[in-house]
Design an enzyme around this catalytic site. Sequence first.
Site, PDB file in Angstrom:
ATOM      1  N   GLU A 236      11.941  -7.570  11.417  1.00 19.81           N
ATOM      2  CA  GLU A 236      10.661  -7.812  10.741  1.00 19.81           C
ATOM      3  C   GLU A 236      10.088  -6.506  10.204  1.00 19.81           C
ATOM      4  OE1 GLU A 236       8.542  -9.518   9.346  1.00 19.81           O
ATOM      5  OE2 GLU A 236       7.745 -11.209  10.491  1.00 19.81           O
TER       6      GLU A 236
ATOM      7  N   ASP B 162       1.510  -8.364  12.503  1.00 26.84           N
ATOM      8  CA  ASP B 162       0.062  -8.264  12.366  1.00 26.84           C
ATOM      9  C   ASP B 162      -0.565  -9.177  13.418  1.00 26.84           C
ATOM     10  OD1 ASP B 162      -2.484  -7.868  11.512  1.00 26.84           O
ATOM     11  OD2 ASP B 162      -2.257  -8.823   9.569  1.00 26.84           O
TER      12      ASP B 162
ATOM     13  N   PHE C  49      -4.260  -1.854   5.937  1.00 34.51           N
ATOM     14  CA  PHE C  49      -3.175  -2.530   5.230  1.00 34.51           C
ATOM     15  C   PHE C  49      -2.250  -1.458   4.660  1.00 34.51           C
ATOM     16  CE2 PHE C  49      -1.062  -5.029   1.984  1.00 34.51           C
ATOM     17  CZ  PHE C  49      -0.915  -6.246   2.615  1.00 34.51           C
TER      18      PHE C  49
ATOM     19  N   ARG D 261       6.976  -2.075  -3.215  1.00 36.99           N
ATOM     20  CA  ARG D 261       8.065  -2.245  -2.260  1.00 36.99           C
ATOM     21  C   ARG D 261       9.057  -1.092  -2.293  1.00 36.99           C
ATOM     22  NH1 ARG D 261       7.840  -7.472  -0.089  1.00 36.99           N
ATOM     23  NH2 ARG D 261       7.219  -9.119  -1.515  1.00 36.99           N
TER      24      ARG D 261
HETATM   25  P1  IMP Z   1       1.404 -12.007  10.877  1.00 39.32           P
HETATM   26  O1  IMP Z   1       1.917 -13.404  10.878  1.00 39.32           O
HETATM   27  O2  IMP Z   1      -0.091 -11.953  10.805  1.00 39.32           O
HETATM   28  O3  IMP Z   1       1.960 -11.181  12.026  1.00 39.32           O
HETATM   29  O4  IMP Z   1       1.857 -11.350   9.508  1.00 39.32           O
HETATM   30  C1  IMP Z   1       3.110 -10.788   9.357  1.00 39.32           C
HETATM   31  C2  IMP Z   1       3.513 -10.727   7.896  1.00 39.32           C
HETATM   32  O5  IMP Z   1       2.396 -10.440   7.033  1.00 39.32           O
HETATM   33  C3  IMP Z   1       4.481  -9.568   7.691  1.00 39.32           C
HETATM   34  O6  IMP Z   1       5.812  -9.990   7.857  1.00 39.32           O
HETATM   35  C4  IMP Z   1       4.166  -9.115   6.276  1.00 39.32           C
HETATM   36  O7  IMP Z   1       4.950  -9.822   5.348  1.00 39.32           O
HETATM   37  C5  IMP Z   1       2.715  -9.456   6.068  1.00 39.32           C
HETATM   38  N1  IMP Z   1       1.862  -8.269   6.303  1.00 39.32           N
HETATM   39  C6  IMP Z   1       1.054  -8.045   7.361  1.00 39.32           C
HETATM   40  N2  IMP Z   1       0.442  -6.860   7.284  1.00 39.32           N
HETATM   41  C7  IMP Z   1       0.880  -6.303   6.131  1.00 39.32           C
HETATM   42  C8  IMP Z   1       0.621  -5.020   5.490  1.00 39.32           C
HETATM   43  O8  IMP Z   1      -0.146  -4.164   5.954  1.00 39.32           O
HETATM   44  N3  IMP Z   1       1.261  -4.822   4.303  1.00 39.32           N
HETATM   45  C9  IMP Z   1       2.121  -5.728   3.756  1.00 39.32           C
HETATM   46  N4  IMP Z   1       2.401  -6.915   4.324  1.00 39.32           N
HETATM   47  C10 IMP Z   1       1.782  -7.198   5.500  1.00 39.32           C
HETATM   48 MG    MG Z   2       4.490  -9.634   2.433  1.00 37.44          MG
END
Ligand code: IMP
Ligand code: MG
Length: 202
Positions: free
Chosen positions: A123, A127, A176, A189
């Site tokens: 991964e 977050d 972020f 990216r």
């Molecule tokens: P979660 O389900 O809240 O843990 O989110 C995880 C997904 O959100 C990651 O696999 C990323 O694709 C996206 N994400 C979360 N934080 C960021 C960030 O700071 N930058 C870019 N993508 C993020």
């Molecule tokens: Mg993303």
Amino acid sequence: MGDPVHGVGEPGRREPGPDEVALVTADPHLGEVVVGADALRRRTAAIGAEITRDYDGLPLLLVGVLKGAFMFMADLSRAIDLPVEFDFMAVSSYGNATKSSGVVRIVKDLDIDLSGRHVLIVEDIIDSGLTLAYLRKNLLARNPASVEVCALLVREGLQKQDPDLRYVGFRIPPDFVVGYGLDVGERYRSLPFIASYVEDPA
Ligand code: IMP
Ligand code: MG
């Protein structure tokens, strides 16, 4: 497998190079360098060595979570000195916004049958942990020999569910971030390092 290794990252070794500072300075949407290219290389090599020790003699399948993990997975796989198989899944939890919707949807499923395989989910960033909790449950239901997780980044303090991560690159502050596979609206990216993203530059 050996003892679980819960990597804690190397917070003291993130000094950005001069080129990286020049890049973030030139772009008002980029804040500061959060993890420099050098630190990414060193940490990826260290995690690859751990995985090499832990999975020696086992059929290892890397499952990359698209799109954010593609760059880390490419580098990580080359740091693992074992035969590995690859597959990818695409899930959607964010859309183009910078806030989690809490909704996880499989956009592209795996091609490979997981029975008997040792699965390592790769991964980009954890977050809320919602995406990972969903993925783990989903993959465990497919009869694999094991499921573990390697996350490049963990955003500190925000996980609603205990993510139980076997390998972690870096724990980072709440901002972020973009770069090294991570995007905001599909941009940034290809940045070779990780920087904080500034939504409304002054
Ligand atoms: P979660 O389900 O809240 O843990 O989110 C995880 C997904 O959100 C990651 O696999 C990323 O694709 C996206 N994400 C979360 N934080 C960021 C960030 O700071 N930058 C870019 N993508 C993020
Ligand atoms: Mg993303």
